[in-house]
Design a protein around this motif. Structure first.
Motif, mmCIF file in Angstrom:
data_model
loop_
_atom_site.group_PDB
_atom_site.id
_atom_site.type_symbol
_atom_site.label_atom_id
_atom_site.label_comp_id
_atom_site.label_asym_id
_atom_site.label_seq_id
_atom_site.Cartn_x
_atom_site.Cartn_y
_atom_site.Cartn_z
ATOM 1 N N PHE A 157 0.932 -1.154 -0.138
ATOM 2 C CA PHE A 157 0.011 0.046 0.021
ATOM 3 C C PHE A 157 1.133 1.472 0.043
ATOM 4 O O PHE A 157 1.993 1.268 0.650
ATOM 5 N N ILE B 109 -2.230 -2.508 4.012
ATOM 6 C CA ILE B 109 -3.420 -1.398 3.798
ATOM 7 C C ILE B 109 -3.840 -0.975 5.234
ATOM 8 O O ILE B 109 -3.867 0.098 5.314
ATOM 9 N N LEU C 266 -3.856 7.352 -3.052
ATOM 10 C CA LEU C 266 -3.763 6.021 -2.280
ATOM 11 C C LEU C 266 -3.809 5.045 -3.310
ATOM 12 O O LEU C 266 -4.457 4.784 -4.247
ATOM 13 N N VAL D 132 -2.885 0.703 -3.823
ATOM 14 C CA VAL D 132 -3.072 -0.661 -3.377
ATOM 15 C C VAL D 132 -2.504 -1.703 -4.426
ATOM 16 O O VAL D 132 -3.070 -1.545 -5.456
ATOM 17 N N TRP E 285 -0.576 -2.135 -9.336
ATOM 18 C CA TRP E 285 -1.085 -0.996 -8.532
ATOM 19 C C TRP E 285 -2.350 -0.565 -9.124
ATOM 20 O O TRP E 285 -2.613 -0.520 -10.159
ATOM 21 N N ALA F 129 -6.745 2.971 -4.526
ATOM 22 C CA ALA F 129 -7.210 2.344 -3.406
ATOM 23 C C ALA F 129 -8.591 2.666 -3.156
ATOM 24 O O ALA F 129 -9.607 1.733 -2.783
ATOM 25 N N TYR G 137 -12.672 -4.761 -2.334
ATOM 26 C CA TYR G 137 -11.964 -5.588 -1.271
ATOM 27 C C TYR G 137 -12.598 -6.708 -0.780
ATOM 28 O O TYR G 137 -13.774 -6.760 -0.687
#
Length: 161
Positions: free
Chosen positions: A54, A70, A90, A92, A100, A103, A108
């Motif tokens: 992250f 994260i 951001l 992740v 990448w 985020a 998730y």
């Protein structure tokens, strides 16, 4: 002719002035992680799990903060009262291919074994495992806060024994 030289020199001077005053563009692209050498900004462990990394980038100066999980990044922003956290860029790592992804727009899951045991794995929509319930960034943060609260309670209990 004299007037032409004056105008030309004036325009050149203005061009140099305005070019010199322009701020360099700040990069908000993810940066390369040196696996097993770079350390997590929060927990100071080596970043080695390529599919859970992250990054937090300060949009004002481009400074990059790297994390092994994260959960470390989310908690670090709160613990350090990062004033620009709502504007932070951001990134992740996708838990399937390590690429990448933004985020804030990732999908998730909350049942993975991650470096710091927050259990959050990120995916693009394309890479999200089939028949898996996904949550969004704000929900993932709630899971992280809940786990951290439980961890803190366990620590307190251990100290009092």
């Amino acid at each position: 002719m004299q007037r032409f030289k004056f105008i030309t020199l004036t325009l050149l001077a203005l061009g140099v002035f305005f070019t010199g005053c322009q701020k360099d563009k700040i990069s908000t692209d993810p940066v390369k992680i040196h696996w097993d050498r770079d350390v997590c900004t929060r927990c100071k462990m080596a970043i080695s799990e390529r599919k859970y990394a992250f990054e937090v980038i300060n949009p004002h100066n481009g400074k990059v903060y790297k994390f092994d999980d994260i959960g470390c990044g989310v908690l670090w922003m709160d613990e350090n009262k990062i004033s620009w956290k709502d504007q932070a860029v951001l990134w992740v790592a996708d838990a399937k291919d390590g690429e990448w992804i933004n985020a804030r727009s990732a999908y998730y899951t909350d049942e993975s074994i991650t470096p710091m045991a927050y259990g959050i794995a990120a995916y693009t929509k394309k890479n999200l495992p089939k028949n898996t319930k996904s949550i969004h960034f704000d929900e993932a943060k709630k899971v992280i806060y809940k786990i951290e609260k439980l961890n803190m309670q366990k620590c307190k209990e251990m100290r009092t024994q």
